[in-house]
Design a protein around this motif. Structure first.
Motif, PDB file in Angstrom:
ATOM      1  N   ALA A   1       0.745  -3.752   3.191  1.00  0.00           N
ATOM      2  CA  ALA A   1       0.590  -3.813   4.830  1.00  0.00           C
ATOM      3  C   ALA A   1       1.320  -2.849   6.140  1.00  0.00           C
ATOM      4  O   ALA A   1       0.648  -2.304   6.686  1.00  0.00           O
ATOM      5  CB  ALA A   1       0.062  -5.276   5.265  1.00  0.00           C
ATOM      6  N   ASN A   2       2.439  -3.157   5.490  1.00  0.00           N
ATOM      7  CA  ASN A   2       3.253  -2.816   7.045  1.00  0.00           C
ATOM      8  C   ASN A   2       2.828  -0.564   6.443  1.00  0.00           C
ATOM      9  O   ASN A   2       2.798  -0.376   7.659  1.00  0.00           O
ATOM     10  CB  ASN A   2       5.061  -2.873   6.534  1.00  0.00           C
ATOM     11  CG  ASN A   2       5.728  -1.930   7.177  1.00  0.00           C
ATOM     12  OD1 ASN A   2       6.134  -0.954   6.239  1.00  0.00           O
ATOM     13  ND2 ASN A   2       5.764  -2.499   8.769  1.00  0.00           N
ATOM     14  N   CYS A   3       3.202  -0.375   5.638  1.00  0.00           N
ATOM     15  CA  CYS A   3       2.482   0.221   5.048  1.00  0.00           C
ATOM     16  C   CYS A   3       1.017   0.976   6.146  1.00  0.00           C
ATOM     17  O   CYS A   3       0.999   2.006   6.296  1.00  0.00           O
ATOM     18  CB  CYS A   3       2.619   1.475   4.060  1.00  0.00           C
ATOM     19  SG  CYS A   3       4.378   1.244   3.091  1.00  0.00           S
ATOM     20  N   GLN A   4       0.074   0.341   5.812  1.00  0.00           N
ATOM     21  CA  GLN A   4      -0.834   0.869   6.422  1.00  0.00           C
ATOM     22  C   GLN A   4      -1.116   0.894   7.937  1.00  0.00           C
ATOM     23  O   GLN A   4      -2.067   1.047   8.589  1.00  0.00           O
ATOM     24  CB  GLN A   4      -2.660  -0.627   5.802  1.00  0.00           C
ATOM     25  CG  GLN A   4      -2.856  -0.234   4.089  1.00  0.00           C
ATOM     26  CD  GLN A   4      -3.244  -1.429   3.976  1.00  0.00           C
ATOM     27  OE1 GLN A   4      -3.273  -2.417   4.195  1.00  0.00           O
ATOM     28  NE2 GLN A   4      -3.463  -1.618   2.454  1.00  0.00           N
ATOM     29  N   GLN A   5      -0.070   0.281   8.348  1.00  0.00           N
ATOM     30  CA  GLN A   5      -0.326  -0.469  10.006  1.00  0.00           C
ATOM     31  C   GLN A   5       0.049   1.504  10.447  1.00  0.00           C
ATOM     32  O   GLN A   5      -0.708   1.707  11.188  1.00  0.00           O
ATOM     33  CB  GLN A   5       1.150  -1.157  10.536  1.00  0.00           C
ATOM     34  CG  GLN A   5       0.533  -2.332  10.344  1.00  0.00           C
ATOM     35  CD  GLN A   5       1.826  -3.186  10.666  1.00  0.00           C
ATOM     36  OE1 GLN A   5       2.395  -2.435  11.595  1.00  0.00           O
ATOM     37  NE2 GLN A   5       1.677  -4.573  10.904  1.00  0.00           N
TER      38      GLN A   5
END
Length: 241
Positions: free
Chosen positions: A136-140
């Motif tokens: 989820a952090n990467c997807q930001q």
């Protein structure tokens, strides 16, 4: 390639879609991927509308294709340049557009490799995180866990990685089948990859199985070592283009 700026004022989910820019992929006109993961929207009035859908599904969509004949819009979570992209088949009237990843890389401070067709950045958390939170952090950033699935990407990573960066998790695991290590895009490991597998040892990390892989650099050599998937503190996010 011509960059087409799709200024989108369509209200798709109650809010205006984010403005994104796409590159026309003329080499992939009139073909369509054979991929069960392809999202299909019928009765799409235009390529602009199709681009708006791609922008709305930005955590999924890397490429959109518009069928000028049937008015179908196809959203794809891959690029045609992916090393393990699904086979393609002829289809008349298809226009293909890929998100302009390079612009996104430079705006967010990622290291960029044109030869490796990627950019990446190191992240750290003081508390252990599960893989889902890391993703989820990467997807930001419109990114995913780093794929080092080509020699060009591995070489650039070794040249760029700093000594201060701890062993960071990448998009490599044997979660689906124990011992069958694959990249998150489905690509297998090639014969030049070194692995340290510790699943058969005692429970050294306090988890039932160490299925997620981290990139370990030892005297200039890249090695992948398995760690727990639910206690990640160091990872690499990447945009692959």
């Amino acid at each position: 390639m011509n960059i087409i700026y799709l200024v989108l004022h369509l209200l798709l989910t109650g809010t205006a879609a984010e403005v994104r820019d796409f590159a026309s992929q003329v080499h992939y006109e009139n073909v369509i991927p054979r991929d069960p993961g392809l999202m299909v929207f019928s009765n799409s009035p235009s390529r602009v509308f199709c681009g708006a859908l791609c922008s709305t599904y930005k955590t999924f969509c890397k490429t959109f294709l518009y069928d000028q004949v049937t008015k179908h819009c196809f959203l794809w979570d891959k690029t045609f340049e992916d090393s393990c992209a699904t086979d393609i088949m002829p289809s008349t009237g298809i226009q293909a557009y890929g998100f302009n990843f390079i612009g996104s890389c430079t705006q967010q401070g990622f290291y960029i490799s044109y030869d490796g067709r990627m950019c990446f950045k190191y992240f750290y958390s003081s508390t252990p995180l599960p893989k889902e939170t890391v993703l989820a952090n990467c997807q930001q950033y419109g990114a995913e866990l780093l794929l080092l699935d080509t020699p060009q990407r591995r070489n650039y990573f070794l040249q760029t990685r700093t000594q201060s960066e701890a062993n960071g998790h990448v998009g490599l695991s044997d979660i689906k089948e124990e011992g069958a290590v694959v990249w998150d895009n489905g690509c297998p490991l090639d014969g030049n990859t070194t692995m340290n597998m510790f699943d058969n040892e005692d429970d050294r990390y306090g988890c039932p199985a160490a299925n997620c892989m981290a990139a370990v650099s030892q005297t200039g050599t890249l090695i992948f070592e398995d760690f727990c998937c639910d206690s990640i503190k160091h990872w690499y996010c990447a945009i692959h283009f």
